[in-house]
Design a protein around this motif. Structure first.
Motif, mmCIF file in Angstrom:
data_model
loop_
_atom_site.group_PDB
_atom_site.id
_atom_site.type_symbol
_atom_site.label_atom_id
_atom_site.label_comp_id
_atom_site.label_asym_id
_atom_site.label_seq_id
_atom_site.Cartn_x
_atom_site.Cartn_y
_atom_site.Cartn_z
ATOM 1 N N GLY A 34 0.807 -1.213 0.000
ATOM 2 C CA GLY A 34 0.000 0.000 0.000
ATOM 3 C C GLY A 34 0.838 1.259 0.000
ATOM 4 N N HIS A 35 0.176 2.394 -0.286
ATOM 5 C CA HIS A 35 0.795 3.715 -0.345
ATOM 6 C C HIS A 35 1.947 3.784 -1.340
ATOM 7 C CE1 HIS A 35 -1.661 5.472 2.764
ATOM 8 N NE2 HIS A 35 -1.402 4.466 3.571
ATOM 9 N N ASN A 57 -11.966 -6.852 9.611
ATOM 10 C CA ASN A 57 -11.200 -5.610 9.457
ATOM 11 C C ASN A 57 -10.274 -5.339 10.641
ATOM 12 O OD1 ASN A 57 -12.603 -4.943 6.989
ATOM 13 N ND2 ASN A 57 -14.353 -4.474 8.296
ATOM 14 N N LYS A 74 -6.644 -7.268 4.958
ATOM 15 C CA LYS A 74 -7.462 -7.196 3.759
ATOM 16 C C LYS A 74 -7.922 -8.576 3.282
ATOM 17 C CE LYS A 74 -8.759 -4.103 1.863
ATOM 18 N NZ LYS A 74 -10.004 -3.393 2.129
ATOM 19 N N LEU A 91 -2.879 -4.284 4.430
ATOM 20 C CA LEU A 91 -2.832 -2.992 3.765
ATOM 21 C C LEU A 91 -2.319 -1.965 4.770
ATOM 22 C CD1 LEU A 91 -3.558 -1.195 1.319
ATOM 23 C CD2 LEU A 91 -5.818 -0.930 2.349
ATOM 24 N N VAL A 93 -1.800 1.446 6.551
ATOM 25 C CA VAL A 93 -2.661 2.625 6.729
ATOM 26 C C VAL A 93 -1.954 3.608 7.659
ATOM 27 C CG1 VAL A 93 -4.841 1.422 6.327
ATOM 28 C CG2 VAL A 93 -3.930 1.532 8.633
ATOM 29 N N GLU A 97 -6.332 8.298 8.345
ATOM 30 C CA GLU A 97 -6.646 7.972 6.955
ATOM 31 C C GLU A 97 -8.004 7.286 6.872
ATOM 32 O OE1 GLU A 97 -4.805 5.241 3.339
ATOM 33 O OE2 GLU A 97 -3.841 5.224 5.298
ATOM 34 N N LYS A 98 -8.775 7.630 5.840
ATOM 35 C CA LYS A 98 -10.071 6.996 5.596
ATOM 36 C C LYS A 98 -9.865 5.789 4.688
ATOM 37 C CE LYS A 98 -13.110 10.149 7.252
ATOM 38 N NZ LYS A 98 -14.390 9.982 7.851
ATOM 39 N N VAL A 99 -10.519 4.669 5.031
ATOM 40 C CA VAL A 99 -10.435 3.449 4.235
ATOM 41 C C VAL A 99 -11.842 2.938 3.945
ATOM 42 C CG1 VAL A 99 -8.160 2.745 5.079
ATOM 43 C CG2 VAL A 99 -10.190 1.998 6.293
ATOM 44 N N THR A 100 -11.968 2.172 2.875
ATOM 45 C CA THR A 100 -13.230 1.546 2.516
ATOM 46 C C THR A 100 -13.231 0.123 3.046
ATOM 47 O OG1 THR A 100 -13.392 2.885 0.528
ATOM 48 C CG2 THR A 100 -14.687 0.861 0.588
ATOM 49 N N GLU A 127 -17.054 4.020 4.475
ATOM 50 C CA GLU A 127 -15.753 4.668 4.503
ATOM 51 C C GLU A 127 -15.607 5.171 5.934
ATOM 52 O OE1 GLU A 127 -13.686 7.449 1.442
ATOM 53 O OE2 GLU A 127 -14.803 8.728 2.850
ATOM 54 N N ALA A 130 -9.317 4.613 9.578
ATOM 55 C CA ALA A 130 -8.658 3.316 9.750
ATOM 56 C C ALA A 130 -8.485 2.929 11.218
ATOM 57 C CB ALA A 130 -7.303 3.323 9.050
#
Length: 194
Positions: A34-35, A57, A74, A91, A93, A97-100, A127, A130
């Motif tokens: 990620g990122h 999650n 994930k 993932l 984070v 930070e906003k995650v789905t 959303e 995190a």
């Protein structure tokens, strides 16, 4: 949701042979991505990791050779027979930070007598921040009667969460209990009496 702290080790070996040896030694192969950063291949302690990822999650705070990583689970690959964890995708984070994520929907409460419910959606897409992911969204059906519907827009979301699913999506449908269902429930009692 609180984050679980785990110590991870960087791995340099790959493939089925290494994965089998790692699992036999009480380790679970995993990868952090990620990122836009290069993926980091690691192993995690099996027992504490299995406990940490029991919830949907799960947020893990990983110590990878002295470097801290905050990661969201994930994907988990499990053995289809033994159900042991074979591999985990994480993932990376950042705080704030906003995650789905897909959050489980739990139905609570009792319907009015003579009614049944059908849960149309078992997970809902949100959303959320995190570090503040809800473990579940509860739908209260207490005292509801036939003909009532609960849509995604009716759900009570945690503070800071945004509904990503269609607002008109049907979550729970409440209807009258059918006679055939009642007869089916009575049939075993009659058979036992004979």
């Amino acid at each position: 949701m609180s984050e679980q702290k785990l110590a991870a080790e960087v791995r340099t070996e790959f493939g089925k042979g290494f994965a089998r040896r790692a699992r036999a030694a009480g380790q679970i192969p995993a990868v952090i991505y990620g990122h836009g950063a290069e993926p980091i291949h690691i192993t995690l302690p099996a027992k504490s990791t299995t406990l940490a990822v029991r919830v949907a999650n799960a947020l893990l705070s990983l110590d990878v050779n002295g470097e801290d990583h905050l990661a969201l689970v994930k994907d988990i690959q499990r053995d289809p027979i033994k159900q042991i964890i074979e591999h985990i995708d994480l993932l990376t984070v950042r705080k704030g930070e906003k995650v789905t994520v897909d959050i489980p929907v739990h139905v609570v409460g009792e319907l009015a007598p003579g009614n049944v419910y059908n849960q149309e959606l078992t997970v809902i897409s949100l959303e959320a921040e995190a570090t503040h992911l809800p473990t579940a969204i509860e739908v209260d059906i207490e005292g509801r009667t036939a003909g009532q519907h609960i849509h995604a827009s009716d759900l009570v979301l945690p503070k800071g969460s945004i509904l990503l699913a269609d607002a008109d999506a049907l979550v729970v449908n409440i209807s009258e209990a059918t006679e055939s269902a009642e007869e089916g429930a009575e049939a075993p009692a009659e058979a036992a009496a004979e």
